[in-house]
Design a protein around this motif. Structure first.
Motif, PDB file in Angstrom:
ATOM      1  N   CYS A   1     -39.830  21.705 -57.358  1.00  0.00           N
ATOM      2  CA  CYS A   1     -41.068  21.905 -56.611  1.00  0.00           C
ATOM      3  C   CYS A   1     -42.141  20.922 -57.079  1.00  0.00           C
ATOM      4  CB  CYS A   1     -41.546  23.345 -56.778  1.00  0.00           C
ATOM      5  SG  CYS A   1     -42.862  23.831 -55.650  1.00  0.00           S
ATOM      6  N   GLU A   2     -42.199  20.681 -58.373  1.00  0.00           N
ATOM      7  CA  GLU A   2     -43.188  19.744 -58.910  1.00  0.00           C
ATOM      8  C   GLU A   2     -42.898  18.312 -58.453  1.00  0.00           C
ATOM      9  OE1 GLU A   2     -44.617  21.975 -63.009  1.00  0.00           O
ATOM     10  OE2 GLU A   2     -42.790  20.755 -63.048  1.00  0.00           O
ATOM     11  N   TYR A   3     -41.621  17.943 -58.413  1.00  0.00           N
ATOM     12  CA  TYR A   3     -41.270  16.615 -57.910  1.00  0.00           C
ATOM     13  C   TYR A   3     -41.585  16.501 -56.420  1.00  0.00           C
ATOM     14  CZ  TYR A   3     -39.099  14.174 -61.847  1.00  0.00           C
ATOM     15  OH  TYR A   3     -38.892  13.487 -63.024  1.00  0.00           O
ATOM     16  N   SER A   4     -41.321  17.562 -55.664  1.00  0.00           N
ATOM     17  CA  SER A   4     -41.640  17.553 -54.233  1.00  0.00           C
ATOM     18  C   SER A   4     -43.135  17.381 -54.021  1.00  0.00           C
ATOM     19  CB  SER A   4     -41.150  18.844 -53.576  1.00  0.00           C
ATOM     20  OG  SER A   4     -39.740  18.934 -53.623  1.00  0.00           O
ATOM     21  N   GLN A   5     -43.923  18.054 -54.859  1.00  0.00           N
ATOM     22  CA  GLN A   5     -45.382  17.886 -54.755  1.00  0.00           C
ATOM     23  C   GLN A   5     -45.794  16.459 -55.072  1.00  0.00           C
ATOM     24  OE1 GLN A   5     -47.770  19.050 -53.266  1.00  0.00           O
ATOM     25  NE2 GLN A   5     -49.024  20.401 -54.523  1.00  0.00           N
ATOM     26  N   ARG A   6     -45.179  15.888 -56.083  1.00  0.00           N
ATOM     27  CA  ARG A   6     -45.458  14.498 -56.441  1.00  0.00           C
ATOM     28  C   ARG A   6     -45.136  13.573 -55.267  1.00  0.00           C
ATOM     29  NH1 ARG A   6     -42.165  11.484 -61.339  1.00  0.00           N
ATOM     30  NH2 ARG A   6     -42.772   9.324 -60.864  1.00  0.00           N
ATOM     31  N   VAL A   7     -44.023  13.863 -54.583  1.00  0.00           N
ATOM     32  CA  VAL A   7     -43.617  13.068 -53.426  1.00  0.00           C
ATOM     33  C   VAL A   7     -44.664  13.155 -52.314  1.00  0.00           C
ATOM     34  CG1 VAL A   7     -41.997  13.052 -51.477  1.00  0.00           C
ATOM     35  CG2 VAL A   7     -41.129  13.070 -53.828  1.00  0.00           C
ATOM     36  N   VAL A   8     -45.116  14.376 -52.009  1.00  0.00           N
ATOM     37  CA  VAL A   8     -46.083  14.565 -50.924  1.00  0.00           C
ATOM     38  C   VAL A   8     -47.417  13.912 -51.260  1.00  0.00           C
ATOM     39  CG1 VAL A   8     -47.372  16.269 -49.575  1.00  0.00           C
ATOM     40  CG2 VAL A   8     -44.961  16.663 -50.093  1.00  0.00           C
ATOM     41  N   LEU A   9     -47.860  14.056 -52.501  1.00  0.00           N
ATOM     42  CA  LEU A   9     -49.126  13.448 -52.906  1.00  0.00           C
ATOM     43  C   LEU A   9     -49.065  11.923 -52.785  1.00  0.00           C
ATOM     44  CD1 LEU A   9     -49.930  15.659 -56.023  1.00  0.00           C
ATOM     45  CD2 LEU A   9     -51.219  15.600 -53.881  1.00  0.00           C
TER      46      LEU A   9
ATOM     47  N   HIS B   1     -52.486   9.638 -36.609  1.00  0.00           N
ATOM     48  CA  HIS B   1     -51.573  10.493 -35.856  1.00  0.00           C
ATOM     49  C   HIS B   1     -51.916  11.984 -35.993  1.00  0.00           C
ATOM     50  CE1 HIS B   1     -49.313   6.724 -35.916  1.00  0.00           C
ATOM     51  NE2 HIS B   1     -48.613   7.199 -34.914  1.00  0.00           N
ATOM     52  N   GLY B   2     -53.119  12.267 -36.483  1.00  0.00           N
ATOM     53  CA  GLY B   2     -53.583  13.647 -36.543  1.00  0.00           C
ATOM     54  C   GLY B   2     -52.789  14.549 -37.466  1.00  0.00           C
ATOM     55  N   LEU B   3     -52.327  14.003 -38.596  1.00  0.00           N
ATOM     56  CA  LEU B   3     -51.473  14.766 -39.513  1.00  0.00           C
ATOM     57  C   LEU B   3     -52.191  15.192 -40.790  1.00  0.00           C
ATOM     58  CD1 LEU B   3     -48.310  12.520 -39.114  1.00  0.00           C
ATOM     59  CD2 LEU B   3     -48.511  14.894 -38.365  1.00  0.00           C
ATOM     60  N   GLY B   4     -53.499  14.938 -40.857  1.00  0.00           N
ATOM     61  CA  GLY B   4     -54.243  15.274 -42.073  1.00  0.00           C
ATOM     62  C   GLY B   4     -54.172  16.740 -42.428  1.00  0.00           C
ATOM     63  N   GLY B   5     -54.336  17.623 -41.435  1.00  0.00           N
ATOM     64  CA  GLY B   5     -54.283  19.059 -41.693  1.00  0.00           C
ATOM     65  C   GLY B   5     -52.923  19.495 -42.184  1.00  0.00           C
ATOM     66  N   ALA B   6     -51.860  18.943 -41.598  1.00  0.00           N
ATOM     67  CA  ALA B   6     -50.501  19.302 -42.017  1.00  0.00           C
ATOM     68  C   ALA B   6     -50.239  18.871 -43.451  1.00  0.00           C
ATOM     69  CB  ALA B   6     -49.485  18.655 -41.078  1.00  0.00           C
ATOM     70  N   VAL B   7     -50.757  17.698 -43.832  1.00  0.00           N
ATOM     71  CA  VAL B   7     -50.571  17.211 -45.199  1.00  0.00           C
ATOM     72  C   VAL B   7     -51.340  18.079 -46.190  1.00  0.00           C
ATOM     73  CG1 VAL B   7     -51.048  15.291 -46.772  1.00  0.00           C
ATOM     74  CG2 VAL B   7     -50.072  14.843 -44.499  1.00  0.00           C
ATOM     75  N   ARG B   8     -52.595  18.380 -45.873  1.00  0.00           N
ATOM     76  CA  ARG B   8     -53.394  19.205 -46.789  1.00  0.00           C
ATOM     77  C   ARG B   8     -52.782  20.600 -46.940  1.00  0.00           C
ATOM     78  NH1 ARG B   8     -57.427  16.388 -43.993  1.00  0.00           N
ATOM     79  NH2 ARG B   8     -57.669  18.083 -42.476  1.00  0.00           N
ATOM     80  N   SER B   9     -52.304  21.161 -45.848  1.00  0.00           N
ATOM     81  CA  SER B   9     -51.684  22.480 -45.898  1.00  0.00           C
ATOM     82  C   SER B   9     -50.414  22.456 -46.744  1.00  0.00           C
ATOM     83  CB  SER B   9     -51.364  22.962 -44.480  1.00  0.00           C
ATOM     84  OG  SER B   9     -50.760  24.243 -44.510  1.00  0.00           O
ATOM     85  N   ALA B  10     -49.628  21.387 -46.613  1.00  0.00           N
ATOM     86  CA  ALA B  10     -48.398  21.260 -47.391  1.00  0.00           C
ATOM     87  C   ALA B  10     -48.703  21.155 -48.878  1.00  0.00           C
ATOM     88  CB  ALA B  10     -47.608  20.039 -46.926  1.00  0.00           C
ATOM     89  N   ILE B  11     -49.723  20.393 -49.219  1.00  0.00           N
ATOM     90  CA  ILE B  11     -50.105  20.233 -50.627  1.00  0.00           C
ATOM     91  C   ILE B  11     -50.583  21.563 -51.202  1.00  0.00           C
ATOM     92  CG2 ILE B  11     -51.807  19.167 -52.166  1.00  0.00           C
ATOM     93  CD1 ILE B  11     -51.621  16.658 -50.343  1.00  0.00           C
ATOM     94  N   ALA B  12     -51.436  22.263 -50.460  1.00  0.00           N
ATOM     95  CA  ALA B  12     -51.944  23.557 -50.935  1.00  0.00           C
ATOM     96  C   ALA B  12     -50.805  24.559 -51.101  1.00  0.00           C
ATOM     97  CB  ALA B  12     -52.978  24.092 -49.950  1.00  0.00           C
ATOM     98  N   ARG B  13     -49.933  24.638 -50.106  1.00  0.00           N
ATOM     99  CA  ARG B  13     -48.825  25.605 -50.147  1.00  0.00           C
ATOM    100  C   ARG B  13     -47.917  25.356 -51.348  1.00  0.00           C
ATOM    101  NH1 ARG B  13     -47.548  24.890 -45.455  1.00  0.00           N
ATOM    102  NH2 ARG B  13     -45.968  23.275 -45.716  1.00  0.00           N
ATOM    103  N   ARG B  14     -47.676  24.080 -51.633  1.00  0.00           N
ATOM    104  CA  ARG B  14     -46.784  23.786 -52.759  1.00  0.00           C
ATOM    105  C   ARG B  14     -47.452  24.092 -54.096  1.00  0.00           C
ATOM    106  NH1 ARG B  14     -44.778  20.016 -50.305  1.00  0.00           N
ATOM    107  NH2 ARG B  14     -42.789  20.887 -49.639  1.00  0.00           N
ATOM    108  N   TRP B  15     -48.765  23.972 -54.178  1.00  0.00           N
ATOM    109  CA  TRP B  15     -49.447  24.378 -55.422  1.00  0.00           C
ATOM    110  C   TRP B  15     -49.270  25.874 -55.656  1.00  0.00           C
ATOM    111  CZ3 TRP B  15     -50.110  21.366 -59.126  1.00  0.00           C
ATOM    112  CH2 TRP B  15     -50.609  20.069 -58.986  1.00  0.00           C
TER     113      TRP B  15
END
Length: 327
Positions: free
Chosen positions: A230-238, A251-265
């Protein structure tokens, strides 16, 4: 000599006892237009002899490459660079394909030129013999776009929500691999997740909801360490969010990225809590709160923090009762 349709890429490390079954599953494919490249990543068992024993039965289509141990990403990169097929596909040496695996993927890629990555469902085989279907566990979304072309934006949205792709169920068009490049060798885990995200920036996806390979779950394997993964996946997304900031914004993906980062934390926090690291758990929850400023995320933080605080209080009360009982 004409290049084969498929390059089957196997990154091996000390799987001499299982690689024969993997290779046998390739020989049983209903499509035989392939080459097989096994990159041995510094094995210390008899992997070489196990592979060489199979070479005659492949009629010159099986190659064995030995390298010093560099990790799975390094071995896959070596296999990619040695390949010549139009479609590149992966198989781990301890897993195996079903007979129609290549045929099903070829049917999609041959008919959909815009699709650069095709993937399919698979069975997860546990050591006790229990089998579970991957998509039924990890994609509990009723609107998932099976059996249709998925745009780059939607592919990224789904990948950010859940990594639905199993490496042994992936086939990638060569031009997509040329655009994306190689696997990131600095990642000990989640190097595949990083690669799928990068692929989604460059091409459309197609997902086949049909079980076409079997993936073994090993108790001592890397996939057992959920927190590290999970920590490596978070590193990948960041890193993805930083590297592809322009694409994400346009492409309007900012919300999806922020949500993914928060969820993984929150996931890191939960795993840390279960492992007894309370300070790290609540620190991760706070970071998750700061990662996405939204009403749903505030509610998520309050809910998680309240549940964990109650559990800590209950555990503390029980511990005091036990001490009093034995004093």
């Amino acid at each position: 000599m004409e290049a084969p349709k498929f390059s089957v890429l196997i990154a091996n490390y000390n799987n001499a006892h299982l690689i024969g079954q993997a290779l046998d599953s390739i020989k049983r494919q209903t499509i035989q237009d392939f080459e097989v490249i096994v990159v041995d990543d510094g094995s210390t068992d008899n992997s070489r002899s196990a592979v060489e024993a199979e070479m005659a039965s492949f009629g010159g289509r099986l190659r064995y490459i030995y390298q010093s141990n560099g990790g799975v990403a390094s071995a896959r990169n070596a296999a990619i660079m040695a390949s010549s097929g139009s479609y590149l596909t992966f198989l781990d040496p301890d897993d195996y394909w079903h007979a129609e695996r290549l045929e099903a993927h070829a049917a999609i890629l041959d008919q959909n030129e815009a699709v650069g990555l095709c993937c399919s469902d698979f069975d997860r085989l546990h050591e006790d013999g229990h089998v579970e279907q991957h998509f039924s566990r990890w994609v509990p979304f009723p609107n998932f776009p099976f059996e249709q072309r998925i745009s780059r934006e939607d592919s990224l949205r789904w990948l950010l929500a859940v990594n639905f792709i199993g490496t042994n169920g992936v086939t990638i068009r060569r031009r997509c691999v040329q655009a994306v490049g190689l696997f990131t060798e600095s990642y000990r885990q989640a190097e595949d997740y990083d690669y799928w995200l990068r692929c989604a920036v460059n091409t459309e996806f197609y997902v086949i909801p049909r079980v076409l390979h079997t993936y073994r779950i090993h108790q001592g394997g890397l996939t057992k360490n959920f927190l590290e993964n999970c920590e490596y996946s978070q590193r990948v997304v960041l890193y993805f969010a930083e590297t592809y900031e322009g694409f994400i914004g346009s492409h309007g993906l900012g919300g999806a990225v922020r949500s993914a980062i928060a969820r993984r934390w929150y996931e890191i926090g939960n795993l840390s809590f279960e492992g007894g690291d309370i300070r790290k758990a609540f620190g991760s929850y706070l970071t998750g709160l700061r990662s996405e400023i939204s009403f749903p995320n505030v509610l998520r933080f309050l809910s998680v923090a309240a549940r964990k605080t109650i559990r800590l209080g209950t555990f503390g009360s029980l511990s005091r009762e036990r001490l009093a009982r034995h004093s």
